[in-house]
Write a protein that holds these residues in place. Sequence first.
Motif, PDB file in Angstrom:
ATOM      1  N   ALA A   1       0.847  -1.193   0.000  1.00  0.00           N
ATOM      2  CA  ALA A   1       0.000   0.000   0.000  1.00  0.00           C
ATOM      3  C   ALA A   1       0.877   1.235   0.000  1.00  0.00           C
ATOM      4  O   ALA A   1       1.978   1.196   0.544  1.00  0.00           O
ATOM      5  N   PRO A   2       0.395   2.322  -0.587  1.00  0.00           N
ATOM      6  CA  PRO A   2       1.146   3.573  -0.477  1.00  0.00           C
ATOM      7  C   PRO A   2       1.203   4.011   0.988  1.00  0.00           C
ATOM      8  O   PRO A   2       0.324   3.645   1.772  1.00  0.00           O
ATOM      9  N   SER A   3       2.219   4.771   1.343  1.00  0.00           N
ATOM     10  CA  SER A   3       2.343   5.217   2.732  1.00  0.00           C
ATOM     11  C   SER A   3       1.166   6.139   3.075  1.00  0.00           C
ATOM     12  O   SER A   3       0.689   6.896   2.232  1.00  0.00           O
TER      13      SER A   3
ATOM     14  N   LYS B   1      -1.766   0.708   6.375  1.00  0.00           N
ATOM     15  CA  LYS B   1      -1.360  -0.689   6.238  1.00  0.00           C
ATOM     16  C   LYS B   1      -0.816  -1.272   7.549  1.00  0.00           C
ATOM     17  O   LYS B   1      -1.189  -2.385   7.932  1.00  0.00           O
ATOM     18  N   SER B   2       0.034  -0.514   8.234  1.00  0.00           N
ATOM     19  CA  SER B   2       0.638  -1.041   9.474  1.00  0.00           C
ATOM     20  C   SER B   2      -0.437  -1.307  10.518  1.00  0.00           C
ATOM     21  O   SER B   2      -0.367  -2.310  11.241  1.00  0.00           O
TER      22      SER B   2
ATOM     23  N   ASP C   1       5.058  -7.171   4.687  1.00  0.00           N
ATOM     24  CA  ASP C   1       4.718  -5.765   4.430  1.00  0.00           C
ATOM     25  C   ASP C   1       5.812  -5.263   3.495  1.00  0.00           C
ATOM     26  O   ASP C   1       6.936  -5.054   3.910  1.00  0.00           O
ATOM     27  N   ILE C   2       5.475  -5.102   2.239  1.00  0.00           N
ATOM     28  CA  ILE C   2       6.537  -4.889   1.257  1.00  0.00           C
ATOM     29  C   ILE C   2       6.041  -3.971   0.136  1.00  0.00           C
ATOM     30  O   ILE C   2       4.844  -3.906  -0.122  1.00  0.00           O
TER      31      ILE C   2
ATOM     32  N   ILE D   1      -2.289  -8.682  -1.585  1.00  0.00           N
ATOM     33  CA  ILE D   1      -3.392  -7.785  -1.177  1.00  0.00           C
ATOM     34  C   ILE D   1      -2.896  -6.344  -1.249  1.00  0.00           C
ATOM     35  O   ILE D   1      -1.827  -6.029  -0.717  1.00  0.00           O
ATOM     36  N   PHE D   2      -3.676  -5.491  -1.898  1.00  0.00           N
ATOM     37  CA  PHE D   2      -3.310  -4.083  -2.025  1.00  0.00           C
ATOM     38  C   PHE D   2      -4.309  -3.242  -1.228  1.00  0.00           C
ATOM     39  O   PHE D   2      -5.523  -3.380  -1.410  1.00  0.00           O
ATOM     40  N   ILE D   3      -3.810  -2.400  -0.338  1.00  0.00           N
ATOM     41  CA  ILE D   3      -4.689  -1.515   0.435  1.00  0.00           C
ATOM     42  C   ILE D   3      -4.749  -0.157  -0.265  1.00  0.00           C
ATOM     43  O   ILE D   3      -3.708   0.457  -0.537  1.00  0.00           O
ATOM     44  N   LEU D   4      -5.964   0.277  -0.560  1.00  0.00           N
ATOM     45  CA  LEU D   4      -6.169   1.553  -1.265  1.00  0.00           C
ATOM     46  C   LEU D   4      -6.730   2.615  -0.322  1.00  0.00           C
ATOM     47  O   LEU D   4      -7.569   2.300   0.537  1.00  0.00           O
TER      48      LEU D   4
END
Length: 197
Positions: free
Chosen positions: A10-12, A16-17, A101-102, A121-124
Amino acid sequence: MKGKIIILSAPSGTGKSTIISHIIERAELRLGFSISATSRSPRGSERDGREYYFLTPDEFGRRVAAGDFVEWEEVYPGTCYGTLKSEVERVVGEGRNLIMDIDVKGGLNVKKYFGSRALTIFILPPSLEELERRLRGRATDSEEALERRLGKARYELGFADDYDVRVVNDDIDRASDEVADAIMRFIEVEEEVADEV
Ligand code: 5GP
């Protein structure tokens, strides 16, 4: 039964964390976090073997040459990060599914390496505007650093379609549930296949 590989990118500023810290608590998913290796020095309270395995640049290079990495990248000029094969074995050896987490490039390389054993999995963020608002809310970045992060986010969002699953983080609990459900489905399907063999 071999453990599965779960790749989250995911972008910062996307949360995500926080999502990872929520789902790692779910005992039924049997997740173990992958600790990356890096050639940079520890910062602040970071400890070797906790946030990262801290290798000297020479040691990192030697281990690349020895084929010890699943994937590695020079993320910043002169600073490399990567996932050691021994780390995958450590977590899977504990009977867990490995969660990573990459960044997008690394994530897609790991998927190539593990194939159907891995779920990406991509978080948007709900929107780019919302992401900018969240990043500004942190107020830890200079305007220049913020623009850099946003530029990188736009670039990374372009890879979302290459991931197996996309989850919009408009609400942290709902998004965490959606990620956990996707992982559960993946683990169950794979277990059924493994049971039939
Ligand atoms: P940090 O701020 O911790 O020094 O840098 C983290 C950066 O390195 C992030 O962009 C993160 O995605 C990337 N990174 C961390 N671990 C790995 C890894 O194992 N492989 C790759 N390719 N990138 C990583």
